[in-house]
Write a protein that holds these residues in place. Structure first.
Motif: not given
Ligand SMILES: Cc1cc2nc3c(=O)[nH]c(=O)nc-3n(C[C@H](O)[C@H](O)[C@H](O)COP(=O)(O)OP(=O)(O)OC[C@H]3O[C@@H](n4cnc5c(N)ncnc54)[C@H](O)[C@@H]3O)c2cc1C
Length: 496
Positions: A312-316, A329-331, A337-340, A359-363
């Protein structure tokens, strides 16, 4: 048979039906169209691009664009690079890549650079890591063991301590299972030939041939990776073939060892489509189950036993100039909870409406029905903002404008230990149909990037035109896919 064997085609083939308009399927139809052969791509969604599409979001601030997780173009193949350049044309950009791992508030370069990783963990832990790696290598010499799991494969390459520090937590986020339940194949496929020893050797001993890094720069279309698919689709239609949207394949009809037709679900009701050749990029597990008459029970069971991970991508959208200068960035932190994530503006300024925005795309990696997949859009957006504001301190609340999510089912084929047998059974079943080829990422249940997906699509088209290419050989080379060794020029010492 070689992947690059020459094509010696007879006359023009009849109609080819391509299932799925991701980059793989589109590349098949694009290559057939260029050869003047008839082809129709049928796509269930109302858009092209599949996992590699770009979503446009119009807001009161202007237009934002989002990939489903940033997609960069890299390949070792000149032929594929040529196709990418030809299709993307004047929209092509070159982007510098800086990617890092974020763990416990620290940063380490990604892919892992040993010197940098050791610096981040300090001299004491570094010494322990090297000792641990040496002990493990010595032990393997005395008691050779087969590398079975993902854990085995990482420990084999980096030792236990570095595995625990840099691979275990992230892998478990991606796959949702302990690394000892996942097959070592994924590591071997992604990081072939990489280990502490090769990294150290490459650093101190001149290697045979020049190592060309494919990771420092990459190609990207100015308006998002999805433009590659959109422009291929335009090209297909310009050359007289068709890309039919809102046309999902519901049934694939067989007779003897041939496929004869498909039944499509369309807004006007079911439609039958007959063709001479069929190329499928739809999920292999779905294909096996919609062939009629139905496949034998053991094939259907095999299809049920293979699983994928979803994204699921969360687009901010943010009123801020820049969050980080990373490409990705790998988290690793377990409490996040997100990975990258990636920041599209760092890939192309045209992905945001103006310089004052980013903007950010969070996976988020998840499976059907798990706690992440069950979260609502509102919960996922809020959770992401909270992590960025409170845990990582990357943004402030008032910089956040709005957000939305995209659910991408079946984004990662899961190489769970034991997956090989059912996969082989399904492939053998499919292989009996002389006019059906499977391509792409979830079409072949192989962890293919878009270059490999396109390569299988291209070779399938060449086969329709009379070639004899083995699609299984794609993405099967023995070297880490982000480097390329080219021979040192004659008369020059090998360089590194
Ligand atoms: C988070 C993420 C990041 C990635 N990053 C990169 C990257 O940086 N670089 C890179 O090269 N690759 C990257 N990839 C991989 C890339 O997305 C895939 O390799 C590529 O999209 C695969 O192309 P494809 O055509 O095989 O499949 P897809 O893109 O999945 O397309 C398949 C199409 O089939 C359609 N379909 C499904 N079922 C049916 C049906 N029954 N009937 C008709 N149509 C159907 C789907 O709607 C879809 O459009 C990434 C993937 C993910 C998930």
């Amino acid at each position: 048979m070689s992947v690059h064997e020459d094509t010696n085609g007879p006359g023009k083939p009849g109609m080819t039906l391509v299932m799925g308009a991701g980059p793989g399927g589109l590349c098949s139809a694009y290559a057939l169209s260029k050869a003047g052969a008839p082809a129709v791509v049928v796509e269930r969604a109302p858009f092209v691009g599949g996992l590699a599409r770009t979503i446009i979001k119009e807001t009161e601030h202007g237009t934002f664009r989002f990939d489903i997780g940033g997609h960069r173009w890299f390949t070792k193949s000149d032929e594929l690079n040529e196709i990418f350049r030809e299709v993307v044309g004047e929209e092509l950009l070159w982007v510098n890549r800086i990617s890092r791992i974020y763990f416990d508030g620290k940063y380490v370069d990604y892919p892992l650079k040993i010197s940098n990783a050791l610096k981040a963990i300090g001299p004491v832990t570094s010494a322990r890591a090297m000792l641990d790696y040496g002990k493990q290598q010595a032990d393997r010499k005395i008691n050779p063991r087969e590398v079975v799991s993902m854990k085995d494969a990482y420990i084999d390459q980096y030792g236990e301590l570095l595995y625990k520090l840099f691979f275990e937590r992230y892998s478990e986020k991606v796959w949702g299972r302990p690394c000892d339940e996942m097959s070592g194949d994924w590591v071997n496929q992604r990081t072939k030939g990489m280990s502490i020893m090769t990294a150290v050797k490459d650093a101190v001993v001149p290697s045979k041939g020049k190592v060309v890094s494919l990771i420092d720069e990459f190609m990207y279309p100015k308006y998002g990776f999805g433009r590659f698919s959109e422009r291929m689709a335009d090209g297909i239609e310009r050359m007289g073939n068709e890309v039919r949207l809102n046309a999902g394949v519901e049934k694939v009809h067989r007779e003897g060892n041939r496929i004869t037709a498909v039944t499509l679900a369309t807004p006007d009701g079911p439609q039958r489509f007959e063709a001479e050749n069929f190329i499928s990029s739809i999920p292999l597990t779905v294909l096996a189950k919609i062939i009629e008459p139905a496949a034998p029970a053991e094939i259907l069971e095999a299809a049920d036993s293979l699983t994928f991970r979803n994204v699921i991508t969360v687009n901010l959208m943010l009123k801020k100039r820049q969050v980080t200068d990373d490409t990705w960035l790998y988290v690793h932190d377990r409490n996040i909870l997100f990975g990258r994530f990636h920041e599209p503006k760092n890939w192309s300024p045209a992905m945001v409406p103006g310089d004052e925005y980013t903007s950010l795309v969070i996976e988020y990696f998840c499976s059907f029905g798990d706690h992440i997949w069950s979260m609502t859009e509102e919960e996922l957006v809020e959770r992401s903002v909270k992590h960025l504001v409170e845990d990582m301190k990357f943004i402030t609340r008032d910089e956040f404008l709005e957000g939305f999510i995209v659910r991408a089912p079946r984004a990662y084929p899961s190489y769970v230990i034991g997956y090989e047998k059912p996969l082989e059974m399904i492939k053998e079943f499919i292989d009996q149909f002389e006019n059906l080829q499977i391509i792409g990422r979830y079409g072949t249940f192989r962890y293919n990037n878009s270059d490999h997906s396109i390569e299988t699509g291209l070779l399938a088209a060449k086969n329709v035109l009379g070639g004899h290419f083995d699609l299984d050989q794609v993405n099967a080379d023995q070297e880490y896919h982000e480097i390329k060794r080219v021979p040192a020029p004659a008369g020059h010492a090998a360089t590194r």
